[in-house]
Design an enzyme around this catalytic site. Structure first.
Site, PDB file in Angstrom:
ATOM      1  N   LYS A 155       7.620 -10.229  -5.596  1.00  0.00           N
ATOM      2  CA  LYS A 155       6.680 -11.005  -4.775  1.00  0.00           C
ATOM      3  C   LYS A 155       5.871 -11.881  -5.715  1.00  0.00           C
ATOM      4  O   LYS A 155       5.237 -11.324  -6.608  1.00  0.00           O
ATOM      5  CB  LYS A 155       5.762 -10.076  -4.007  1.00  0.00           C
ATOM      6  N   GLY A 203     -16.571 -20.856 -13.192  1.00  0.00           N
ATOM      7  CA  GLY A 203     -16.306 -21.620 -11.979  1.00  0.00           C
ATOM      8  C   GLY A 203     -15.484 -22.846 -12.302  1.00  0.00           C
ATOM      9  O   GLY A 203     -15.425 -23.278 -13.455  1.00  0.00           O
ATOM     10  N   TYR A 231     -18.607 -21.199 -17.140  1.00  0.00           N
ATOM     11  CA  TYR A 231     -19.445 -22.141 -16.391  1.00  0.00           C
ATOM     12  C   TYR A 231     -20.903 -21.673 -16.447  1.00  0.00           C
ATOM     13  O   TYR A 231     -21.824 -22.487 -16.553  1.00  0.00           O
ATOM     14  CB  TYR A 231     -18.981 -22.224 -14.931  1.00  0.00           C
ATOM     15  N   ASP A 266      37.415  10.531   5.748  1.00  0.00           N
ATOM     16  CA  ASP A 266      38.698   9.915   6.072  1.00  0.00           C
ATOM     17  C   ASP A 266      38.682   9.069   7.332  1.00  0.00           C
ATOM     18  O   ASP A 266      39.703   8.576   7.771  1.00  0.00           O
ATOM     19  CB  ASP A 266      39.816  10.981   6.209  1.00  0.00           C
ATOM     20  N   ARG A 294       4.042  -7.677  15.818  1.00  0.00           N
ATOM     21  CA  ARG A 294       2.688  -7.378  15.334  1.00  0.00           C
ATOM     22  C   ARG A 294       1.663  -7.532  16.446  1.00  0.00           C
ATOM     23  O   ARG A 294       0.750  -6.721  16.597  1.00  0.00           O
ATOM     24  CB  ARG A 294       2.313  -8.319  14.178  1.00  0.00           C
ATOM     25  N   GLU A 318       6.268  -6.093   2.391  1.00  0.00           N
ATOM     26  CA  GLU A 318       6.950  -5.643   3.606  1.00  0.00           C
ATOM     27  C   GLU A 318       8.089  -6.628   3.901  1.00  0.00           C
ATOM     28  O   GLU A 318       8.131  -7.723   3.342  1.00  0.00           O
ATOM     29  CB  GLU A 318       5.967  -5.601   4.784  1.00  0.00           C
ATOM     30  N   SER A 331      -5.984   6.529  10.593  1.00  0.00           N
ATOM     31  CA  SER A 331      -4.551   6.239  10.530  1.00  0.00           C
ATOM     32  C   SER A 331      -3.814   7.235   9.649  1.00  0.00           C
ATOM     33  O   SER A 331      -2.596   7.251   9.626  1.00  0.00           O
ATOM     34  CB  SER A 331      -4.372   4.850   9.938  1.00  0.00           C
ATOM     35  N   GLY A 332      -4.571   8.059   8.918  1.00  0.00           N
ATOM     36  CA  GLY A 332      -3.909   8.925   7.936  1.00  0.00           C
ATOM     37  C   GLY A 332      -3.900   8.288   6.559  1.00  0.00           C
ATOM     38  O   GLY A 332      -3.500   8.899   5.590  1.00  0.00           O
ATOM     39  N   GLY A 333      -4.347   7.052   6.477  1.00  0.00           N
ATOM     40  CA  GLY A 333      -4.457   6.377   5.185  1.00  0.00           C
ATOM     41  C   GLY A 333      -5.740   6.789   4.486  1.00  0.00           C
ATOM     42  O   GLY A 333      -6.622   7.424   5.083  1.00  0.00           O
ATOM     43  N   VAL A 334      -5.864   6.422   3.217  1.00  0.00           N
ATOM     44  CA  VAL A 334      -7.003   6.899   2.443  1.00  0.00           C
ATOM     45  C   VAL A 334      -8.337   6.325   2.934  1.00  0.00           C
ATOM     46  O   VAL A 334      -9.317   7.063   3.081  1.00  0.00           O
ATOM     47  CB  VAL A 334      -6.796   6.682   0.917  1.00  0.00           C
TER      48      VAL A 334
HETATM   49  N1  GLN Z   1     -15.171 -26.052 -15.445  1.00  0.00           N
HETATM   50  C1  GLN Z   1     -15.762 -25.575 -16.654  1.00  0.00           C
HETATM   51  C2  GLN Z   1     -14.903 -25.942 -17.846  1.00  0.00           C
HETATM   52  O1  GLN Z   1     -13.797 -26.396 -17.691  1.00  0.00           O
HETATM   53  C3  GLN Z   1     -15.928 -24.055 -16.583  1.00  0.00           C
HETATM   54  C4  GLN Z   1     -14.634 -23.308 -16.580  1.00  0.00           C
HETATM   55  C5  GLN Z   1     -14.802 -21.819 -16.304  1.00  0.00           C
HETATM   56  O2  GLN Z   1     -15.849 -21.326 -15.940  1.00  0.00           O
HETATM   57  N2  GLN Z   1     -13.713 -21.074 -16.421  1.00  0.00           N
HETATM   58  O3  GLN Z   1     -15.345 -25.809 -18.973  1.00  0.00           O
END
Ligand code: GLN
Length: 544
Positions: A536, A66, A94, A481, A318, A542, A244-247
């Site tokens: 992209k 995190g 984290y 031509d 759309r 699209e 829709s015919g999609g998967v």
């Molecule tokens: N924020 C924490 C760190 O910088 C954890 C980072 C992470 O979980 N990727 O060590």
């Protein structure tokens, strides 16, 4: 699968489940994916999940990475009840720091951020005082392994009763384990492909440490899902759903057909901007091929009538297509409901099928920060005015690759299972400028040739999405031509693993030459073909 909490047999009741608690890392969902690839079922929930509110017991818990620092006042923390579940816990990045913090308040900002590749040295302890279980996480792996790091914080020292199980030159506590309890932490990310052996580590945790069964296969899922749909819908209930015919919509429809037969009503709305021959083909595959009870509504004229005069406003296109679709689907649903009600099929239509996949669910539950409120999944049931339909979402737990595997399992033709994505507004947003019947003809025919050649060259599966677009300009050419002033087709083909970023596909010159020659020769009104070489970002996949 049902959004009203009435799910009779959720997968976490049937399959041994590893719970991933998400602290907001961009990789959290990959932990779940990797486990599923190992045939171990896994679900993700936000780190704020109160464990007393969980109606099931996971076989193990993984605390994700995190963006926060555990020592911040506003940092998110796991419900301490997680340690009373008496199941193994693995903290990643984290997650490691969270365990260290909860057991010893010993995390601080490091002098050096560590981002990218690192070399890990595994420390093994044998059967010594830690009893051998601490070695299990790295069982079968080499003593030196390449790993991927992304952190700035570090442990100042180990919490009591933990020992080091791995180090790097910059992280003396790159791996730790509790001496007597199944608690583990690692500083690196095993879920990303930059940690080449990461999957084996996750397997050691899930299978050897948590003792989770490896029975998450689509073959087994089919049986349990059919039972689940039957239990939910009951012996009389009827379900309606757009295809829709999609998967995704085809797999969802086939699953419903297997579960409740004719009581599932599929509706294909022909909006006039489907691909060449598509409505006919989908009808054949779904009815003759798959036995699905399908109603095809040709509403092309209504759609094209409303698109008339819309020159260069993609959003407007759309919106018109989206609103007209809801209108047509609703009329059809009412008609089908009237016919179904009172017939010997009995029961009213109470359910609306939706092909929601797990990434949508993850998107709506993933942890966006301590102050962000968790939004519930968008419920389109309410869109069908006056029908009060409940949602049924049989693919809600599946990733896209699992849907494809399920499709193959259900006997859906390979062609359809591997079909490139196709946008709801269809060819209308591939015709830059006004959408008229004539422009649709040109775009369709060119697209058909392009895809046909891609398939003939054996490239269809290497390319993630390909299509022909019609540019709103005219160019000069000489044909037979004679000087002509005709339209320009732009070909687009991209490779991508997640559709968030994409690269244009590097066709060889001979292939492009052949496609260009065929389009100019066979499609009336086109005198030039160009190839879009924009990635992209900055482009989108699209054109509108
Ligand atoms: N924020 C924490 C760190 O910088 C954890 C980072 C992470 O979980 N990727 O060590």
């Amino acid at each position: 699968m049902a959004t009203d909490g009435s799910d009779p047999i959720p997968p976490h009741n049937t399959f041994d489940t590893i719970l991933v608690l998400d602290f907001g890392s961009q990789y959290s969902h990959l932990i779940t994916r990797r486990l599923r690839e190992l045939n171990v079922y896994s679900e993700m929930l936000p780190c704020t999940q109160k464990l007393s509110e969980l109606s099931w017991i996971p076989k193990g818990v993984i605390l994700s990475g995190g963006p926060y620092s555990v020592y911040w006042d506003e940092a998110p923390h796991v419900d301490p009840a997680v340690y009373d579940l008496n199941v193994p816990i693995l903290g990643i990045c984290y997650g490691l720091q969270e365990i260290a913090w909860q057991f010893g308040k010993n995390v601080l900002a490091g002098e050096k951020r560590e981002f990218g590749h690192a070399y890990l040295t595994v420390e093994r302890h044998g059967d010594g005082d830690a009893g051998g279980h601490v070695d299990t996480l790295f069982k079968g792996l080499e003593d030196d392994m390449e790993v991927w790091m992304s952190h700035g914080d570090k442990l100042s020292h180990l919490p009591d009763d933990f020992i080091t199980i791995a180090t790097t030159s910059n992280a003396p506590f790159a791996g730790m384990a509790h001496k007597s309890k199944p608690l583990y932490g690692i500083q690196f990310h095993p879920e990303v492909t930059h940690t080449p052996k990461g999957k084996f580590l996750l397997k050691n945790f899930a299978v050897d440490i948590c003792k989770a069964r490896t029975d998450w296969t689509m073959g087994k899922f089919v049986d349990q899902e059919i039972a689940r749909i039957r239990a939910l819908v009951g012996g009389k209930g009827q379900v309606i759903g757009a295809v829709s015919g999609g998967v995704d919509s085809t797999v969802a429809a086939k699953l419903m057909q297997e579960a409740i037969g004719e009581r599932f009503h599929a509706v294909l709305v022909d909006n006039g901007v489907l691909r060449l021959n598509e409505a006919k083909q989908v009808k054949e595959t779904l009815t003759a091929g798959l036995g699905i009870n399908l109603t095809v509504v040709d509403a092309s004229e209504r759609f094209l009538g409303r698109l008339k005069g819309v020159m260069d406003d993609p959003e407007k296109k759309r919106k018109i297509i989206g609103n007209t679709f809801i209108e047509v689907f609703q009329e059809t649903a009412k008609k089908i409901a009237e016919e179904a009600h009172g017939s010997d099929k009995a029961g009213e239509i109470e359910w609306l099928l939706q092909g929601t996949l797990y990434p949508d669910v993850i998107e709506s539950i993933s942890f966006k920060g301590p102050s962000a409120t968790i939004k519930t999944h968008h419920n389109v049931g309410g869109l069908l005015e006056g029908m009060h339909l409940k949602l049924i979402e049989p693919l809600r737990e599946l990733f896209k690759d699992e849907v494809r595997e399920l499709g193959t399992n259900l006997g859906i033709p390979e062609d359809l299972v591997w079909r490139h994505p196709f946008p709801g507004p269809g060819i209308a947003i591939r015709i830059l400028g006004e959408v008229t019947a004539e422009q649709v003809r040109i775009a369709r025919e060119a697209d058909y040739i392009f895809i046909e050649e891609i398939k003939a060259a054996g490239l269809y599966r290497n390319i993630s999405q390909a299509f022909a677009a019609l540019l709103p300009v005219k160019a000069v050419g000489v044909m037979g031509d004679k000087r002509v002033h005709d339209q320009v087709i732009a070909l687009r083909a991209v490779e991508t693993s997640d559709f968030m970023t994409a690269d244009w596909y590097p066709f060889d010159g001979a292939f492009l030459k052949k496609v260009s020659r065929r389009i100019v020769n066979e499609v009336n009104g086109v005198c030039r073909v160009v190839y879009d070489i924009t990635s992209k970002p900055p482009g989108t996949i699209e054109m509108e």
